[in-house]
Write a protein that holds these residues in place. Structure first.
Motif, PDB file in Angstrom:
ATOM      1  N   GLN C   5      41.575 -23.644 -16.494  1.00  0.00           N
ATOM      2  CA  GLN C   5      40.370 -22.823 -17.007  1.00  0.00           C
ATOM      3  C   GLN C   5      40.867 -21.730 -17.931  1.00  0.00           C
ATOM      4  OE1 GLN C   5      36.949 -24.353 -16.396  1.00  0.00           O
ATOM      5  NE2 GLN C   5      38.361 -25.722 -15.741  1.00  0.00           N
ATOM      6  N   LYS C   6      40.060 -21.803 -18.893  1.00  0.00           N
ATOM      7  CA  LYS C   6      40.255 -20.474 -19.890  1.00  0.00           C
ATOM      8  C   LYS C   6      39.590 -19.166 -18.984  1.00  0.00           C
ATOM      9  CE  LYS C   6      37.370 -21.576 -23.520  1.00  0.00           C
ATOM     10  NZ  LYS C   6      37.019 -21.988 -24.610  1.00  0.00           N
ATOM     11  N   PRO C   7      40.116 -18.032 -19.408  1.00  0.00           N
ATOM     12  CA  PRO C   7      39.461 -16.974 -18.731  1.00  0.00           C
ATOM     13  C   PRO C   7      38.119 -16.977 -18.847  1.00  0.00           C
ATOM     14  CG  PRO C   7      41.505 -16.244 -20.159  1.00  0.00           C
ATOM     15  CD  PRO C   7      41.214 -17.792 -20.552  1.00  0.00           C
ATOM     16  N   ILE C   8      37.188 -16.490 -17.908  1.00  0.00           N
ATOM     17  CA  ILE C   8      35.849 -16.630 -17.901  1.00  0.00           C
ATOM     18  C   ILE C   8      35.215 -15.865 -19.203  1.00  0.00           C
ATOM     19  CG2 ILE C   8      35.488 -14.585 -16.567  1.00  0.00           C
ATOM     20  CD1 ILE C   8      33.427 -16.369 -14.922  1.00  0.00           C
ATOM     21  N   PHE C   9      36.093 -14.560 -19.708  1.00  0.00           N
ATOM     22  CA  PHE C   9      35.598 -13.935 -20.756  1.00  0.00           C
ATOM     23  C   PHE C   9      35.442 -14.602 -22.129  1.00  0.00           C
ATOM     24  CE2 PHE C   9      35.946 -10.510 -18.075  1.00  0.00           C
ATOM     25  CZ  PHE C   9      36.983 -10.810 -17.130  1.00  0.00           C
ATOM     26  N   GLU C  10      36.259 -15.675 -22.125  1.00  0.00           N
ATOM     27  CA  GLU C  10      36.289 -16.558 -23.182  1.00  0.00           C
ATOM     28  C   GLU C  10      35.277 -17.682 -23.240  1.00  0.00           C
ATOM     29  OE1 GLU C  10      40.396 -18.219 -24.105  1.00  0.00           O
ATOM     30  OE2 GLU C  10      41.150 -16.022 -23.790  1.00  0.00           O
ATOM     31  N   PRO C  46      31.262 -10.526 -19.311  1.00  0.00           N
ATOM     32  CA  PRO C  46      30.893 -11.930 -19.232  1.00  0.00           C
ATOM     33  C   PRO C  46      29.240 -11.921 -19.591  1.00  0.00           C
ATOM     34  CG  PRO C  46      32.169 -11.546 -17.405  1.00  0.00           C
ATOM     35  CD  PRO C  46      32.046 -10.500 -17.980  1.00  0.00           C
ATOM     36  N   VAL C  53      29.037 -20.665 -14.515  1.00  0.00           N
ATOM     37  CA  VAL C  53      29.760 -19.730 -13.597  1.00  0.00           C
ATOM     38  C   VAL C  53      30.032 -20.784 -12.649  1.00  0.00           C
ATOM     39  CG1 VAL C  53      29.212 -18.060 -11.868  1.00  0.00           C
ATOM     40  CG2 VAL C  53      28.443 -17.868 -14.051  1.00  0.00           C
ATOM     41  N   HIS C  56      32.973 -23.267 -13.594  1.00  0.00           N
ATOM     42  CA  HIS C  56      34.366 -22.184 -13.949  1.00  0.00           C
ATOM     43  C   HIS C  56      34.851 -22.031 -12.512  1.00  0.00           C
ATOM     44  CE1 HIS C  56      37.076 -19.154 -15.570  1.00  0.00           C
ATOM     45  NE2 HIS C  56      36.814 -18.406 -14.279  1.00  0.00           N
ATOM     46  N   TYR C  57      34.168 -21.385 -11.260  1.00  0.00           N
ATOM     47  CA  TYR C  57      34.694 -21.334  -9.782  1.00  0.00           C
ATOM     48  C   TYR C  57      34.887 -22.533  -9.189  1.00  0.00           C
ATOM     49  CZ  TYR C  57      34.246 -16.208 -10.952  1.00  0.00           C
ATOM     50  OH  TYR C  57      34.457 -15.075 -11.568  1.00  0.00           O
ATOM     51  N   LEU C  60      38.321 -23.561 -10.614  1.00  0.00           N
ATOM     52  CA  LEU C  60      39.345 -22.613 -10.107  1.00  0.00           C
ATOM     53  C   LEU C  60      39.688 -23.327  -8.562  1.00  0.00           C
ATOM     54  CD1 LEU C  60      38.708 -19.151 -11.368  1.00  0.00           C
ATOM     55  CD2 LEU C  60      40.100 -20.625 -12.206  1.00  0.00           C
ATOM     56  N   LYS C 474      45.404  -7.562 -17.385  1.00  0.00           N
ATOM     57  CA  LYS C 474      43.991  -7.990 -17.501  1.00  0.00           C
ATOM     58  C   LYS C 474      43.783  -8.400 -18.883  1.00  0.00           C
ATOM     59  CE  LYS C 474      43.363  -3.562 -20.228  1.00  0.00           C
ATOM     60  NZ  LYS C 474      42.684  -2.543 -20.036  1.00  0.00           N
ATOM     61  N   TRP C 475      42.859  -9.527 -18.968  1.00  0.00           N
ATOM     62  CA  TRP C 475      42.212  -9.895 -20.202  1.00  0.00           C
ATOM     63  C   TRP C 475      41.811  -8.911 -21.250  1.00  0.00           C
ATOM     64  CZ3 TRP C 475      37.752 -10.317 -23.041  1.00  0.00           C
ATOM     65  CH2 TRP C 475      37.721 -11.077 -24.067  1.00  0.00           C
TER      66      TRP C 475
END
Lengths: 449, 127, 480
Positions: C5-10, C46, C53, C56-57, C60, C474-475
């Motif tokens: 997964q891409k970082p959630i921020f992306e 985010p 959401v 994403h999780y 993960l 960190k991102w």
């Protein structure tokens, strides 16, 4: 029994393979007279339906949920979206252990990396770790970090830090030849006495640890405090017990804070009778090598794909043993993941809205209740979501009892913590409280006149 | 590289004398034991050390250890390149991977150290 | 599906909403804080819909191996099954009260605490417990502080703690943070602490010996009673690290063996989930003469009423906020009540049977450095192999098996610490043994293949050196 997959015949098979007749032979190293003791005073096993019955009975003995509660003081009842409960109950997230084998733990590791990032976004700090036990032990770790980095052995502590946090700091430093000195707060303003801070700060200190919003709910003059500490070249260490305030007030980094520690239970973790909670830490990058606890870093695999690993492990106990920056091993990882899911769900907008609602609810209460003459709001400005209510015409016990009759738990009596706040209580408002709840409280207070 | 004028300690540090300066580093054996070095903590220039004092700290992914100075004196230079390129110790432990330079207080301290051949024998003894 | 997964921020896009909550009822005019003290937007925070959401999780989660998905034989971690009824009960809303609630409104919770303490006392024969420490290491430092306070009150705080060379890293670290110096005591050729050796190390500076029992080699410290006697004669105490309690719970009790201070790990022996690294809980039990030093708060029952003492004269003070990790304690209590006197012994018996089955099956193929009797975990070494322990561990990943603990204890070269626990079937263990044999066979013929493992996991071997040299912790938004 359902937790034991071996059948009796399989046990026999294994015993034959091991060439033993009796399982007891496996325990022959244990002194015979001290093994296989009597089980008489241990209760019998309960089946699942019996367990549910037993614990439902225990649950009924708790009356708390019959009351409208305004208790805060380091544990805050916030709304938790259902998505958080649903996702955190997944066995793939809750049943692994520490992600030492990174290739099969990318879920946990990325979750932690994103949590670390969110903490740095909220605090403005350069680095965070993947959790500490709670606000109190985080405060102790913050003190130890500052003393380690500065190589000094004296710490200045704000006397309006959460009393439990002060106790825990004291427990930790009493064994390590460190000294603590208190900086008092001004009873009139509820804030740290800046003159006293100026006087008592000298180069022999490692830092000054203070809380904002402090235990009395008052927001400190953080920038000024940092300026004073820096003028004497000591570290500014902020504690935050109500993490929701991080979304409303200016970030610690902008106020010159060097290390921020605290309690992040407000981010999606139930009040749970006090635990498990979530300690957090953020610091400027100079502190990185001295940071306690686990840290997740980004890297690549053999195919150049982005991945995450535990890193900078040489700070930690499993490598540095007695020279480690902390003895922490297991932390509160699943709570940190809960917080990350909460923060992702609430998002930029939700967090800003809800953190503001906390303050507005409190401000409404302060405005309306000030019309009553039998009480006094001690600190009318610079509060976030907690205020000190002085009770003028009653003993605090009677006041509380009268409100309990109306099914209200009004707040935490401050006499347990401060001797000159004998007749005051600390009241907290979150987004959970609606106008009608706050009005109910105000009316009940009015009726104690 | 010609190691004839290198002297070694049992803890795998080396010292090379140039005039009244002693250059200190760790041996090829030591860098192999560490594995990929990720960080070197260097002392402050001007610090006075006694023989056997911890004078620097080396970290790999899985280990961390102090480096002990084989000689007494004042630290007059540290290899600042190691801050961004700690791997120089792995790549060239006897050259670019030097760690600190000390103004020698007592040349006699060096006499008791092992020369290159003696150090090789020592290594053969322990492997 | 193993989708990275891409970082959630992306995945964030301006304007997306993931939450639903009634709007504020009051106007901004009520704000009493100076505007200068209010923050602006949280940059790059985010903004996702609830759907994203969850995706994403959920994705993960699918990247993780877990106890719920397969064999997880991490030594000294006791990765036993985490019962689901524990979760349901711990989630009862009535238990999640505010910790400062008046005691009369939370008698159910206070009863849970005292009941659990009673269970622990019965199982361990220790005189009293504190349930406040959050983890094993937290329990260790609490125990060390109790020892220091006791000895100090006798005017003789002493200086050192003896710790065996096989000990877990938290042991010396905890002792250090309690203000002690550490002296390492060597294990003998049988892997245990020798009475003769101990004699050499005992002196008037020794405050205590910190012993893990069984130790990290899975071997019972059979000299424990004699060791306790010797320590007491020397005016020292015996601390037992109870991380490996799964090996003899229900068979013997540390209090009967001369232990003065003990910590337990609820997230190990007592089945509460490990959570990817916590939360745990590390209760500390003490002998009766040490009760007064236990940390506050102290919860106790008297004539059917519950009381809490917040200040106690000789207590070491507080080590944790509020009452400890209460909801973890609820899960552990549910577990004990589900196994009861009928099954509590079976835990250790099956755990030890399984470990010995693995030992005897793999002994022809791997070097076993210590030949003493094995309890719940067995430690092999990678000597005489042409691949390393790390290579074997990574190869296991391709078979859907989580590796054992590697490179610990330090006294074994290339240590492979294998703890199956009692909650594994014979089929699972047979499969593990089979897979190990396959890997070792392949290692003989094609070591390069083994050294390149894993091949089927979401990511292959990760560059830990790069992570340590070039920190990305960190991102960050590199787009702007």
């Amino acid at each position: 029994m359902r937790y034991f997959p071996l059948t009796d015949s399989e046990r026999e098979e294994i015993k034959n393979f091991l060439e033993i007749k009796d399982t007891k032979e496996l325990f022959s190293d244990i002194p015979k007279d001290k093994s296989y003791y009597s089980m008489n005073d241990i209760p019998s096993a309960l089946t699942e339906d019996q367990l549910l019955k037993k614990f439902r009975e225990l649950a009924k003995k708790n009356k708390y949920s019959n009351y409208l509660s305004f208790l805060g003081a380091g544990s805050y009842n916030h709304f938790i979206p259902e998505v958080v409960n649903y996702l955190i109950s997944k066995g793939e997230l809750s049943t692994p252990y520490t992600p030492y084998q990174a290739e099969v733990s990318q879920g946990s590791l990325q979750g932690m990396f994103e949590y670390q990032t969110m903490i740095t976004m909220l605090t403005g700090m350069d680095v965070s770790n993947s959790s500490l036990y709670d606000g109190g032990t985080a405060a102790a770790e913050g003190v130890l970090l500052a003393l380690r980095k500065s190589k000094k052995n004296r710490i200045l502590i704000a006397s309006n830090l959460h009393p439990e946090y002060i106790e825990i700091i004291h427990t930790y430093i009493q064994n390590l030849n460190f000294e603590a000195e208190f900086i008092e707060f001004d009873k009139e303003t509820g804030k740290i006495d800046l003159n006293q801070l100026k006087e008592k700060t000298d180069e022999n200190c490692g830092g000054f640890i203070f809380q904002s919003p402090n235990f009395l709910g008052v927001i400190e003059e953080t920038k000024t405090i940092s300026d004073i500490t820096h003028s004497k070249e000591i570290f500014s260490i902020q504690v935050t017990a109500e993490a929701m305030s991080l979304a409303f007030l200016t970030p610690a980094a902008e106020n010159g804070v060097d290390i921020i520690v605290g309690e992040a239970q407000s981010f999606g973790i139930p009040i749970g009778f006090g635990g498990p909670y979530l300690g957090f830490i953020g610091a400027k990058k100079d502190f990185l090598r001295q940071m306690p606890g686990r840290i997740v870093g980004q890297t690549v695999d053999t195919k150049g794909r982005k991945g995450y690993v535990l890193t900078l492990s040489t700070r930690e106990q499993h490598i540095k043993r007695e020279k480690a920056t902390s003895n922490i091993c297991s932390n509160q990882a699943l709570c940190a993941l809960r917080a990350a899911i909460y923060l992702s769900t609430m998002g930029q907008k939700g967090l800003k809205e809800i953190s503001k609602t906390n303050h507005l609810n409190t401000a409404y209460f302060v405005k309306e209740v000030s019309k009553l003459s039998n009480i006094n709001i001690k600190y009318k400005k610079d509060f976030y979501n907690e205020v000190v209510l002085e009770i003028k015409n009653n003993k605090v016990e009677d006041f509380i009892a009268k409100l309990e009759e109306k099914n209200i738990i009004a707040g935490v009596p401050l006499k347990y913590f401060y001797s000159d706040f004998e007749n005051s209580i600390l009241i907290n408002f979150t987004e959970i409280h609606k106008k009608k709840d706050i009005d109910k409280l105000i009316n009940a207070i009015g009726e104690t006149e | 590289m010609n190691l004839d004028d290198f002297k070694f300690t049992k803890e795998h540090e080396w010292v090379k004398v140039e005039g009244d300066i002693g250059i200190i580093g760790i041996s090829d054996f030591a860098q192999k034991e560490f594995g990929d070095i990720v960080y070197v903590e260097l002392p402050l220039v001007g610090k006075k050390v006694k023989k056997g004092d911890a004078c620097a700290n080396i970290e790999s992914v899985k280990a961390v250890d102090d480096i002990y100075t084989p000689i007494s004196g004042e630290i007059i230079e540290v290899n600042e390149e190691l801050e961004n390129n700690p791997e120089n110790i792995n790549k060239d432990p006897n050259g670019k991977g030097w760690i600190i330079k000390i103004k020698i207080e007592d040349k006699k301290e060096i006499e008791n150290l092992m020369n290159n051949n003696q150090y090789d024998d020592f290594l053969n003894g322990i492997s | 599906m193993n989708k990275l997964q891409k970082p959630i921020f992306e995945k964030s896009r301006k304007g997306k909403i993931g939450y639903s909550f009634s709007p504020t009822e009051f106007s901004d005019d009520l704000i009493t804080i100076d505007k200068k003290k209010l923050r602006e937007d949280i940059k790059d925070f985010p903004q996702l819909s609830e759907v994203e959401v969850v995706r994403h999780y959920t994705n993960l989660a699918q990247l993780n191996h877990s106890v719920d998905s397969g064999f997880y034989p991490l030594g000294s971690c006791t990765m036993k099954y985490n019962p689901k009824i524990n979760e349901k009960i711990a989630n009862f809303e009535e238990f999640s009260t505010h910790p400062y609630s008046p005691h009369k409104f939370v008698e159910g919770n206070l009863e849970i605490i005292t009941t659990f303490e009673e269970w622990l006392k019965k199982i361990t024969a220790m005189a009293a417990f504190t349930l406040t420490p959050s983890a094993g290491a937290h329990g260790e430092i609490t125990g060390m502080m109790i020892i220091k306070k006791y000895l100090s009150s006798k005017g003789d705080p002493r200086k050192t703690i003896l710790i065996p060379d096989s000990a877990h890293g938290t042991n010396p670290s905890s002792a250090h943070f309690a203000g002690y110096e550490i002296i390492e005591i060597p294990s003998n050729k049988d892997g245990i602490i020798d009475v003769e050796t101990l004699k050499e190390y005992l002196n008037e500076d020794v405050a205590a010996l910190m012993m893990t029992n069984p130790n990290t080699l899975g071997i019972f410290e059979k000299n424990i009673c004699k060791i306790s006697e010797m320590l007491h004669k020397n005016g020292s105490l015996l601390y037992m690290d109870g991380a490996n309690m799964n090996a003899f719970m229900g068979i013997a009790r540390p209090g009967d063996l001369g232990v003065d201070v003990l910590h337990l790990n609820l997230h190990k022996t007592f089945s509460t989930p490990h959570g990817g690294g916590g939360p745990g809980s590390g209760p500390v039990g003490v002998a009766s003469y040490l009760i007064k030093y236990l940390p506050t708060p102290i919860v106790y029952k008297k004539d059917n009423n519950y009381f809490v003492k917040y200040h106690e004269e000789k207590s070491i003070g507080r080590v944790k906020n509020f009452y400890g990790n209460f909801l973890v304690i609820v899960k552990a209590l549910t577990y004990l009540m589900s196994i009861g006197k009928e099954y509590i012994r079976k835990v250790a018996e099956d755990a030890v049977l399984n470990a010995n089955y693995i030992r005897k099956s793999l002994e022809p193929f791997l070097e076993l450095p210590y030949k003493s009797k094995t309890l719940h975990e067995v430690v092999f070494s990678d000597n005489n192999l042409n691949v390393t322990t790390l290579d074997i561990a990574k190869s296991l990943l391709d078979y859907g098996i989580h590796p054992f603990t590697i490179y610990f204890p330090l006294i074994v070269h290339g240590a492979m610490m294998i703890e199956p626990t009692e909650t594994e079937s014979k089929e699972t263990i047979d499969e593990f043994i089979d897979v190990m044999k396959k890997i070792l066979e392949k290692a003989k013929n094609d070591p390069e293949y083994i050294k390149g493992a894993p091949y089927t996991t979401p990511v292959s071997r990760l560059d830990e050196v790069l992570a340590a040299r070039k920190h990305i912790l960190k991102w960050e938004n590199l787009g702007e």
